[in-house]
Design a protein around this motif. Sequence first.
Motif, PDB file in Angstrom:
ATOM      1  N   GLU A 119      30.758  39.756  41.389  1.00  0.00           N
ATOM      2  CA  GLU A 119      32.095  39.194  41.529  1.00  0.00           C
ATOM      3  C   GLU A 119      32.656  39.154  42.819  1.00  0.00           C
ATOM      4  O   GLU A 119      33.618  37.951  43.321  1.00  0.00           O
ATOM      5  CB  GLU A 119      33.087  40.571  40.848  1.00  0.00           C
ATOM      6  CG  GLU A 119      32.742  40.599  39.229  1.00  0.00           C
ATOM      7  CD  GLU A 119      33.421  41.910  38.618  1.00  0.00           C
ATOM      8  OE1 GLU A 119      33.888  42.649  39.507  1.00  0.00           O
ATOM      9  OE2 GLU A 119      33.490  41.936  37.463  1.00  0.00           O
ATOM     10  N   ASN A 144      31.529  35.872  44.029  1.00  0.00           N
ATOM     11  CA  ASN A 144      31.987  34.676  43.324  1.00  0.00           C
ATOM     12  C   ASN A 144      30.782  34.061  42.685  1.00  0.00           C
ATOM     13  O   ASN A 144      30.502  32.559  42.570  1.00  0.00           O
ATOM     14  CB  ASN A 144      32.697  33.676  44.084  1.00  0.00           C
ATOM     15  CG  ASN A 144      34.190  34.077  44.254  1.00  0.00           C
ATOM     16  OD1 ASN A 144      34.731  34.960  43.579  1.00  0.00           O
ATOM     17  ND2 ASN A 144      34.439  34.053  45.491  1.00  0.00           N
ATOM     18  N   GLU A 168      27.556  33.914  39.447  1.00  0.00           N
ATOM     19  CA  GLU A 168      27.732  33.385  38.122  1.00  0.00           C
ATOM     20  C   GLU A 168      26.915  34.794  37.420  1.00  0.00           C
ATOM     21  O   GLU A 168      25.944  35.574  37.646  1.00  0.00           O
ATOM     22  CB  GLU A 168      26.628  32.208  37.634  1.00  0.00           C
ATOM     23  CG  GLU A 168      27.617  31.106  38.238  1.00  0.00           C
ATOM     24  CD  GLU A 168      26.963  29.787  37.993  1.00  0.00           C
ATOM     25  OE1 GLU A 168      25.887  30.096  37.144  1.00  0.00           O
ATOM     26  OE2 GLU A 168      27.432  28.752  38.388  1.00  0.00           O
TER      27      GLU A 168
END
Length: 252
Positions: free
Chosen positions: A244, A247, A249
């Motif tokens: 997270e 950023n 996946e």
Amino acid sequence: MKVFLLEDELSQQIRVEKHIAEIAKELEIKLEVISTGKISEFENYIQHSDIHQLYFLDIHIQDNEYCGLEIAQKIREANPYAIIVFITTKSEFASITYRYKVSALDFIDKNLNEDLFRLKIKECIEYLTTIQIGNDDLTDYFEYDFKDKKIKIPFKDILYIETVGSAYKLNLVGKNFQKEIAGSLSDVLEKDVEERYFSPHQSFIVNRSMIIGMDKKKKQLLLKEGYSCPISRSNIKRVKKLIEEQNLEFSA
């Protein structure tokens, strides 16, 4: 810098060593020369050598006509940065070395006159010094020292490091190579003051710059080049937070 010589004929060993010593003095550089005619010894050197090293290989060793070519393949598997040079009387082998896909720098015929033979060796050593200096100036390295066994590998080429079941032995996996190194994951992490590595599992540490995502279902940390590492149950929250924050996946 190290120069390795695989040559089972003593007179040729002495010949090459003499030229290397003279060239090192002429160029005012320090070279450590390691020579042997024993295949098992040489294979051990391959596993524990640094990256930008120069290897002079005779092709016909003992009773094996293609031994040098086979050894070159093992060098290339363990060290994609190695500089490989063949020294042999069998000039007809020059046309088949490409089949072994070892990207040799040169092919030196032992039958050359002494001045030309020396010149060819000098050109290889000068190339080694150029590569060494250029890469030291521009490349970000992972340098690791464990019980006097040192390695130096560009960070950008390292995917992950894993334990292999034996005490103080690790398997370093790169983009196009694998290399066994001495050490422990805990020691690597302790010395990793810049926090370049992340541990998703007690048996793995990964290069943070190689992480591209997380497979939630398989509990795998996804890496570049199609690689992945397991995530232990106790580390799932840490991995999710990392994904997270960067950023990256998630895959179901």
